[in-house]
Design an enzyme around this catalytic site. Sequence first.
Site, PDB file in Angstrom:
ATOM      1  N   ASP A 131     -16.417  30.697 -12.736  1.00  0.00           N
ATOM      2  CA  ASP A 131     -16.774  29.574 -13.590  1.00  0.00           C
ATOM      3  C   ASP A 131     -17.204  30.053 -14.975  1.00  0.00           C
ATOM      4  O   ASP A 131     -16.894  29.426 -15.993  1.00  0.00           O
ATOM      5  CB  ASP A 131     -17.915  28.766 -12.959  1.00  0.00           C
ATOM      6  CG  ASP A 131     -17.441  27.989 -11.732  1.00  0.00           C
ATOM      7  OD1 ASP A 131     -16.223  27.879 -11.534  1.00  0.00           O
ATOM      8  OD2 ASP A 131     -18.304  27.499 -10.978  1.00  0.00           O
TER       9      ASP A 131
ATOM     10  N   GLU B 161      20.016  10.148   6.681  1.00  0.00           N
ATOM     11  CA  GLU B 161      18.920  11.099   6.475  1.00  0.00           C
ATOM     12  C   GLU B 161      17.817  10.426   5.662  1.00  0.00           C
ATOM     13  O   GLU B 161      18.080   9.753   4.670  1.00  0.00           O
ATOM     14  CB  GLU B 161      19.404  12.344   5.741  1.00  0.00           C
ATOM     15  CG  GLU B 161      18.296  13.385   5.572  1.00  0.00           C
ATOM     16  CD  GLU B 161      18.785  14.652   4.898  1.00  0.00           C
ATOM     17  OE1 GLU B 161      18.800  15.697   5.566  1.00  0.00           O
ATOM     18  OE2 GLU B 161      19.156  14.579   3.708  1.00  0.00           O
TER      19      GLU B 161
ATOM     20  N   CYS C 190     -13.844 -33.385  -2.674  1.00  0.00           N
ATOM     21  CA  CYS C 190     -13.799 -34.628  -3.461  1.00  0.00           C
ATOM     22  C   CYS C 190     -13.803 -35.886  -2.608  1.00  0.00           C
ATOM     23  O   CYS C 190     -13.736 -36.995  -3.135  1.00  0.00           O
ATOM     24  CB  CYS C 190     -12.579 -34.629  -4.374  1.00  0.00           C
ATOM     25  SG  CYS C 190     -11.007 -34.751  -3.478  1.00  0.00           S
TER      26      CYS C 190
ATOM     27  N   CYS D 155      -9.448 -33.663  -7.627  1.00  0.00           N
ATOM     28  CA  CYS D 155     -10.222 -32.761  -6.768  1.00  0.00           C
ATOM     29  C   CYS D 155     -10.644 -31.537  -7.580  1.00  0.00           C
ATOM     30  O   CYS D 155      -9.793 -30.801  -8.082  1.00  0.00           O
ATOM     31  CB  CYS D 155      -9.375 -32.326  -5.578  1.00  0.00           C
ATOM     32  SG  CYS D 155     -10.171 -31.133  -4.492  1.00  0.00           S
TER      33      CYS D 155
ATOM     34  N   LYS E  46       2.898   1.304   8.701  1.00  0.00           N
ATOM     35  CA  LYS E  46       1.439   1.267   8.674  1.00  0.00           C
ATOM     36  C   LYS E  46       0.851   1.707  10.021  1.00  0.00           C
ATOM     37  O   LYS E  46       1.419   1.427  11.077  1.00  0.00           O
ATOM     38  CB  LYS E  46       0.947  -0.149   8.360  1.00  0.00           C
ATOM     39  CG  LYS E  46       1.277  -0.636   6.959  1.00  0.00           C
ATOM     40  CD  LYS E  46       0.439   0.102   5.931  1.00  0.00           C
ATOM     41  CE  LYS E  46       0.368  -0.658   4.619  1.00  0.00           C
ATOM     42  NZ  LYS E  46      -0.452  -1.831   4.649  1.00  0.00           N
TER      43      LYS E  46
ATOM     44  N   CYS F  22     -11.408 -34.610   2.308  1.00  0.00           N
ATOM     45  CA  CYS F  22     -11.530 -33.358   1.556  1.00  0.00           C
ATOM     46  C   CYS F  22     -13.002 -33.031   1.334  1.00  0.00           C
ATOM     47  O   CYS F  22     -13.757 -33.873   0.836  1.00  0.00           O
ATOM     48  CB  CYS F  22     -10.818 -33.486   0.210  1.00  0.00           C
ATOM     49  SG  CYS F  22     -11.074 -32.064  -0.879  1.00  0.00           S
TER      50      CYS F  22
ATOM     51  N   SER G  50       6.439  -2.842  -4.796  1.00  0.00           N
ATOM     52  CA  SER G  50       5.711  -2.475  -3.588  1.00  0.00           C
ATOM     53  C   SER G  50       6.712  -2.306  -2.449  1.00  0.00           C
ATOM     54  O   SER G  50       7.894  -2.627  -2.585  1.00  0.00           O
ATOM     55  CB  SER G  50       4.684  -3.555  -3.245  1.00  0.00           C
ATOM     56  OG  SER G  50       5.314  -4.811  -3.150  1.00  0.00           O
ATOM     57  N   LEU G  51       6.244  -1.798  -1.308  1.00  0.00           N
ATOM     58  CA  LEU G  51       7.118  -1.555  -0.168  1.00  0.00           C
ATOM     59  C   LEU G  51       6.935  -2.631   0.889  1.00  0.00           C
ATOM     60  O   LEU G  51       5.839  -3.156   1.077  1.00  0.00           O
ATOM     61  CB  LEU G  51       6.817  -0.186   0.453  1.00  0.00           C
ATOM     62  CG  LEU G  51       7.060   1.041  -0.423  1.00  0.00           C
ATOM     63  CD1 LEU G  51       6.641   2.302   0.317  1.00  0.00           C
ATOM     64  CD2 LEU G  51       8.526   1.139  -0.822  1.00  0.00           C
TER      65      LEU G  51
ATOM     66  N   LYS H 186       1.664   7.657   3.065  1.00  0.00           N
ATOM     67  CA  LYS H 186       1.333   6.455   2.302  1.00  0.00           C
ATOM     68  C   LYS H 186      -0.141   6.565   1.913  1.00  0.00           C
ATOM     69  O   LYS H 186      -1.028   6.307   2.715  1.00  0.00           O
ATOM     70  CB  LYS H 186       1.575   5.176   3.094  1.00  0.00           C
ATOM     71  CG  LYS H 186       1.361   3.938   2.221  1.00  0.00           C
ATOM     72  CD  LYS H 186       1.635   2.658   2.929  1.00  0.00           C
ATOM     73  CE  LYS H 186       1.508   1.501   1.930  1.00  0.00           C
ATOM     74  NZ  LYS H 186       0.201   1.471   1.230  1.00  0.00           N
TER      75      LYS H 186
ATOM     76  N   ASP I  50      -3.786   5.934   0.306  1.00  0.00           N
ATOM     77  CA  ASP I  50      -4.637   4.746   0.155  1.00  0.00           C
ATOM     78  C   ASP I  50      -5.461   4.922  -1.112  1.00  0.00           C
ATOM     79  O   ASP I  50      -6.653   5.228  -1.073  1.00  0.00           O
ATOM     80  CB  ASP I  50      -5.545   4.588   1.381  1.00  0.00           C
ATOM     81  CG  ASP I  50      -6.221   3.228   1.414  1.00  0.00           C
ATOM     82  OD1 ASP I  50      -5.792   2.335   0.657  1.00  0.00           O
ATOM     83  OD2 ASP I  50      -7.183   3.062   2.180  1.00  0.00           O
TER      84      ASP I  50
ATOM     85  N   TYR J   2      -1.308  12.608  -6.562  1.00  0.00           N
ATOM     86  CA  TYR J   2      -0.130  13.110  -5.847  1.00  0.00           C
ATOM     87  C   TYR J   2       1.096  12.301  -6.264  1.00  0.00           C
ATOM     88  O   TYR J   2       1.070  11.073  -6.276  1.00  0.00           O
ATOM     89  CB  TYR J   2      -0.320  13.027  -4.329  1.00  0.00           C
ATOM     90  CG  TYR J   2      -1.362  13.987  -3.818  1.00  0.00           C
ATOM     91  CD1 TYR J   2      -1.051  15.313  -3.530  1.00  0.00           C
ATOM     92  CD2 TYR J   2      -2.680  13.573  -3.651  1.00  0.00           C
ATOM     93  CE1 TYR J   2      -2.018  16.197  -3.082  1.00  0.00           C
ATOM     94  CE2 TYR J   2      -3.657  14.445  -3.201  1.00  0.00           C
ATOM     95  CZ  TYR J   2      -3.313  15.761  -2.923  1.00  0.00           C
ATOM     96  OH  TYR J   2      -4.273  16.640  -2.488  1.00  0.00           O
TER      97      TYR J   2
ATOM     98  N   CYS K 234      -5.299 -32.101   0.772  1.00  0.00           N
ATOM     99  CA  CYS K 234      -6.063 -33.128   0.068  1.00  0.00           C
ATOM    100  C   CYS K 234      -5.108 -33.937  -0.800  1.00  0.00           C
ATOM    101  O   CYS K 234      -4.229 -33.374  -1.461  1.00  0.00           O
ATOM    102  CB  CYS K 234      -7.138 -32.468  -0.791  1.00  0.00           C
ATOM    103  SG  CYS K 234      -7.921 -33.577  -1.981  1.00  0.00           S
TER     104      CYS K 234
END
Length: 693
Positions: free
Chosen positions: A43, A126, A431, A452, A333, A428, A92-93, A132, A134, A240, A446
Amino acid sequence: MKNLNLFDEHVSPTPEERVKELKALIHRYDEAYYVYDDPIVTDADYDQVMRELQALERQYPDLLTIDSPTQRVGGTPLSAFSSVSHRVPMLSLSNAFEYADVVSFNRRVVEGLQEEGYLPLHEEVEYDCSLKFDGLAVNLRYENGVLVQASTRGDGQVGEDVTANIRTIRSIPLRLKATRFPRVLEVRGEVLMSHAEFQKLNAKQLAMGQKPFANPRNAAAGSLRQLDSKITAKRSLSFYTYGWGEIQGFDDPLPLTQSAMIEWFHEMGLPVAQERKTGKGVDTLTAFFEHIERIRDELPFDIDGVVYKVNKIEYQQRLGFISKSPRFAIAHKFPAQEVSTTLLDIDIQVGRTGALTPVARLEPVNVGGVTVTNATLHNEDEIRRKDIRIGDKVVVRRAGDVIPEVVRPLTVWRETLETRPFVMVSVCPECQSAIERLPGEAVWRCTGGLFCPAQRKQSIIHAVSRKALDIDGLGEKVVIQMVDKGLIKNLADIFYLSKLDLARLDHFGQKSIDNLMNAIEKSKHVKLENLIFALGIRHVGESTARDLARTFGSLEKLMAATIEDLLKVNDIGQVVATSIVHFFAEAHNQAVIQQLIKAGLNPQENQVTADSGSLKLEQLSFVITGTLPSYSRDEAADLIREHGGQVMSAVSSKTDYLLAGEKAGSKLEKAEKLGVKIISEADLLSMIQPNAE
């Protein structure tokens, strides 16, 4: 750790050469420490080199560049993040949760490739298998090898500029280490916080009397979205690489497979995870999934599954995309985490379309590092089918970013608990208007419309969101406060607010007022498709709004459209067409739109209709390759679409034209093989404007 001799006997004759030498040393040390976890200097030695570089840059300011290691420490705090439009959307996947989902994905891929003769019968595809992560997805843009911009995924089309904060992540090279690289290279990856750094950060938070972060993902996202990059610099984030965006200006052939592309990025100094595998068929995919699931807890960071991508890039291009995800990839997942807790009550939440959704109020419980207090119950029929009662012990499930749901009651506990059945409200709750459930629907609604307050709030929150009018500073809490104080009753009212009106809002000083007034004014210049989406017409999402804008060209023409007119629009059926006509038939909707137009929101779009005579490319499909003389590929694609044509990602026997520029590659060869007509930019322009010289 070995202590390197930092200074050779040769002394650089100029400050410029010494700065270059010091940068190279620091880059080497950072790569060893942050990428390979193998420090090669102490360091103290590292600090000595850094101090010398800082001193030289102070003495010779012209030698300070954006890729200098000294720029990682953070700069002046920002007042807000600016927006960045992704040149290539960050999609997105789609998700797979069961083995059957993976089998179905592989079948779709095989059938899609065999359809055009890409894949011989009985041959397996292939795949490239990877983790995946997070964390937080980001796009890094390098120009001539230097990092010039970084942005978050955002909504896939537009993200936030987090360049200053990304520069503080030491595993990300500020300059690529390759000798040859594209003029423009965008790489995509995930920003993470390791388990060890997460524990350290939370210990500091508690020591300072501050709230700890719920999980590493939230900590990483919160760290990356700091307006003060000096705070980000103090938090050890990792990165990554897993994909790419725009790549321009490279004479050499690009790698032909997903795995080779990732390895190429790694050779340029970009971090990649080592847990990767390539192989053919479903058995390879499931074996990788099971292996990663076994070692998941040993990894230094969080993952929530694995990703399978067709390895051959030519195949990826052939398979293409659906509206929000690629056909050639899927996320498998891990099983959802389930815990038990007590169902305290069931509330009814009113959405912007009037839908009444039962929401479970739960005894707080930790599910996968997140404290859950609410969960969806979907609708009344689901509650009856599952026999869920207020007071039950229930099982709650959460998978990744999916909204928590109540899975089932633990009926064995009922003997010791006081439970009661759920009774749907008769009016509702917001309202007191009547509610109705139309034939064939599972949802009560509603009937109060914009009378509302809940529908009013939710419709306005939707309208000002990033994908719609994108009014910065007008978030959910501000909208709710405006409605509660009577400042706005509909979307159009926003554009007639005064500074005196905004001064009535809590915690709104002069700067906040000025910023919001400027943001409202700026939003008047949105595209027609954004304005249509902002109106909140039932069944009209982003892609449908885009098709409507391109077909009708203005709000006035769209409002006058009949069901027959609408059925001619791409992917619009009877239900959607009826919903649009009913929306514009409502007198209060007409009044709001007229107020919007009067306020200055009346965007026009190049209309693509048969009547206009601009459909010169109707029913023709194009693929674009190479570098065009006057247009970028995106600009050329927009031009084709404006005149009724379709732009595809890969050449097939169904392709009508290949628009080819300089340095066209494999697409040109394939077009020639299939007999697809090859045209130049000039040819395209002559098709659109036959009389142009």
